[in-house]
Design a protein around this motif. Structure first.
Motif, PDB file in Angstrom:
ATOM      1  N   PHE A  12       0.829  -1.197   0.000  1.00  0.00           N
ATOM      2  CA  PHE A  12       0.000   0.000   0.000  1.00  0.00           C
ATOM      3  C   PHE A  12       0.872   1.259   0.000  1.00  0.00           C
ATOM      4  CE2 PHE A  12      -3.111  -2.933   2.028  1.00  0.00           C
ATOM      5  CZ  PHE A  12      -4.185  -2.709   1.170  1.00  0.00           C
ATOM      6  N   THR A  13       0.398   2.299  -0.673  1.00  0.00           N
ATOM      7  CA  THR A  13       1.033   3.609  -0.606  1.00  0.00           C
ATOM      8  C   THR A  13      -0.030   4.649  -0.235  1.00  0.00           C
ATOM      9  OG1 THR A  13       0.683   3.999  -2.973  1.00  0.00           O
ATOM     10  CG2 THR A  13       2.778   3.012  -2.312  1.00  0.00           C
ATOM     11  N   PRO A  14       0.376   5.778   0.378  1.00  0.00           N
ATOM     12  CA  PRO A  14      -0.596   6.791   0.792  1.00  0.00           C
ATOM     13  C   PRO A  14      -1.500   7.237  -0.354  1.00  0.00           C
ATOM     14  CG  PRO A  14       1.547   7.262   1.733  1.00  0.00           C
ATOM     15  CD  PRO A  14       1.749   6.123   0.778  1.00  0.00           C
ATOM     16  N   THR A  15      -2.755   7.505  -0.025  1.00  0.00           N
ATOM     17  CA  THR A  15      -3.861   7.953  -0.895  1.00  0.00           C
ATOM     18  C   THR A  15      -4.572   6.807  -1.603  1.00  0.00           C
ATOM     19  OG1 THR A  15      -2.681   8.407  -2.983  1.00  0.00           O
ATOM     20  CG2 THR A  15      -2.676  10.150  -1.284  1.00  0.00           C
ATOM     21  N   GLU A  16      -4.022   5.607  -1.585  1.00  0.00           N
ATOM     22  CA  GLU A  16      -4.742   4.485  -2.190  1.00  0.00           C
ATOM     23  C   GLU A  16      -5.966   4.140  -1.342  1.00  0.00           C
ATOM     24  OE1 GLU A  16      -1.231   2.081  -4.570  1.00  0.00           O
ATOM     25  OE2 GLU A  16      -1.846   1.345  -2.611  1.00  0.00           O
TER      26      GLU A  16
ATOM     27  N   ALA B 212       1.979   1.752  11.183  1.00  0.00           N
ATOM     28  CA  ALA B 212       1.442   1.819   9.823  1.00  0.00           C
ATOM     29  C   ALA B 212      -0.036   2.141   9.976  1.00  0.00           C
ATOM     30  CB  ALA B 212       1.646   0.501   9.095  1.00  0.00           C
ATOM     31  N   GLU B 213      -0.551   3.089   9.206  1.00  0.00           N
ATOM     32  CA  GLU B 213      -1.888   3.604   9.491  1.00  0.00           C
ATOM     33  C   GLU B 213      -2.795   3.548   8.267  1.00  0.00           C
ATOM     34  OE1 GLU B 213      -3.997   7.610  11.440  1.00  0.00           O
ATOM     35  OE2 GLU B 213      -1.830   7.531  11.099  1.00  0.00           O
TER      36      GLU B 213
ATOM     37  N   SER C 108      -9.663   5.632  12.491  1.00  0.00           N
ATOM     38  CA  SER C 108      -8.248   5.528  12.179  1.00  0.00           C
ATOM     39  C   SER C 108      -7.628   4.378  12.965  1.00  0.00           C
ATOM     40  CB  SER C 108      -7.529   6.840  12.521  1.00  0.00           C
ATOM     41  OG  SER C 108      -6.142   6.724  12.254  1.00  0.00           O
ATOM     42  N   HIS C 109      -6.791   3.601  12.294  1.00  0.00           N
ATOM     43  CA  HIS C 109      -6.126   2.482  12.958  1.00  0.00           C
ATOM     44  C   HIS C 109      -4.636   2.555  12.716  1.00  0.00           C
ATOM     45  CE1 HIS C 109      -5.131  -2.020  13.353  1.00  0.00           C
ATOM     46  NE2 HIS C 109      -5.184  -1.481  14.540  1.00  0.00           N
TER      47      HIS C 109
ATOM     48  N   VAL D 115      -3.226   5.643   4.850  1.00  0.00           N
ATOM     49  CA  VAL D 115      -2.621   6.874   5.350  1.00  0.00           C
ATOM     50  C   VAL D 115      -1.107   6.841   5.161  1.00  0.00           C
ATOM     51  CG1 VAL D 115      -2.296   8.388   7.350  1.00  0.00           C
ATOM     52  CG2 VAL D 115      -4.482   7.208   7.002  1.00  0.00           C
ATOM     53  N   THR D 116      -0.470   5.774   5.649  1.00  0.00           N
ATOM     54  CA  THR D 116       0.991   5.697   5.560  1.00  0.00           C
ATOM     55  C   THR D 116       1.489   4.483   4.795  1.00  0.00           C
ATOM     56  OG1 THR D 116       1.224   4.440   7.629  1.00  0.00           O
ATOM     57  CG2 THR D 116       1.223   6.848   7.794  1.00  0.00           C
ATOM     58  N   GLY D 117       0.660   3.480   4.581  1.00  0.00           N
ATOM     59  CA  GLY D 117       1.141   2.264   3.944  1.00  0.00           C
ATOM     60  C   GLY D 117       1.950   1.423   4.909  1.00  0.00           C
TER      61      GLY D 117
END
Length: 204
Positions: free
Chosen positions: A98-102, A128-129, A141-142, A180-182
């Motif tokens: 995962f990367t941010p914004t996905e 990692a969020e 949010s996790h 959020v952060t991947g």
């Protein structure tokens, strides 16, 4: 679309062995309110599990990547791969890289009531969020705290509680996972019914 049927009377919770009556029950097992592992239940279904590879919509920042897994025919670049989670016994798929914004979206049907939300995760990072939201509800949010649950790589899996949500009405919802952060691999997300209305806190 994933449906949740009627519910039984037992609370739907995952075991953590924190101060319960059965400290030797397996971590993550389906337990009753005393922390003891349930026997095979004749109660109707009281949970819904969303496999992360069953998305109906997505946004992918690296579409040139190939799908790898049992279903590699989508050609959409979403980074799913064959599951290495022991729960899956060598079958199924997980999503990572995962990367941010996905984001990923799922169709889900839930009845009214209050649910615990769990996720099956793996990460080598300290944090990692990502966030989860049903339709227009406030996103939950996790932060996956790898150091607190002894995760140390992308192949070491744990079940984490994300939070709790109350639905005043049952129906069809869109579940959205925003990155959020991947830095986390995901296998599934689970909504586990605690109680239907009225809740214990409303009973006086």
């Amino acid at each position: 679309e994933i449906s949740l049927g009627l519910v039984g009377s037992e609370m739907c919770i995952r075991d953590s062995d924190d101060d319960d009556d059965c400290p030797n029950s397996p971590a993550g097992a389906d337990v009753n309110s005393s922390g003891c592992e349930k026997e095979t239940s004749t109660n109707p279904v009281e949970r819904v599990k969303v496999e992360v590879e069953d998305y109906v919509d997505f946004f992918e920042t690296t579409p040139e990547n190939e799908n790898i897994g049992e279903d590699d025919s989508r050609g959409d670049g979403v980074d799913f791969t064959v599951s290495d989670d022991p729960e899956d016994n060598g079958s199924g798929e997980v999503i990572g890289y995962f990367t941010p914004t996905e984001y990923l979206e799922y169709d889900i049907t839930l009845g009214e009531g209050t649910y615990n939300i769990y996720a099956r995760v793996a990460t080598p990072l300290t944090t990692a969020e990502y966030t989860l939201a049903l339709d227009d509800t406030t996103p939950i949010s996790h932060e996956v705290l790898a150091t607190s649950i002894e995760l140390n790589d992308y192949a070491t899996w744990a079940t984490q509680k994300i939070g709790e949500i109350t639905l005043d009405e049952g129906g069809e919802y869109t579940l959205r996972l925003d990155v959020v952060t991947g830095g986390v691999n995901l296998n599934w997300i689970e909504y586990c019914l605690l109680y239907t209305s009225p809740s214990p806190r409303d009973r006086g």
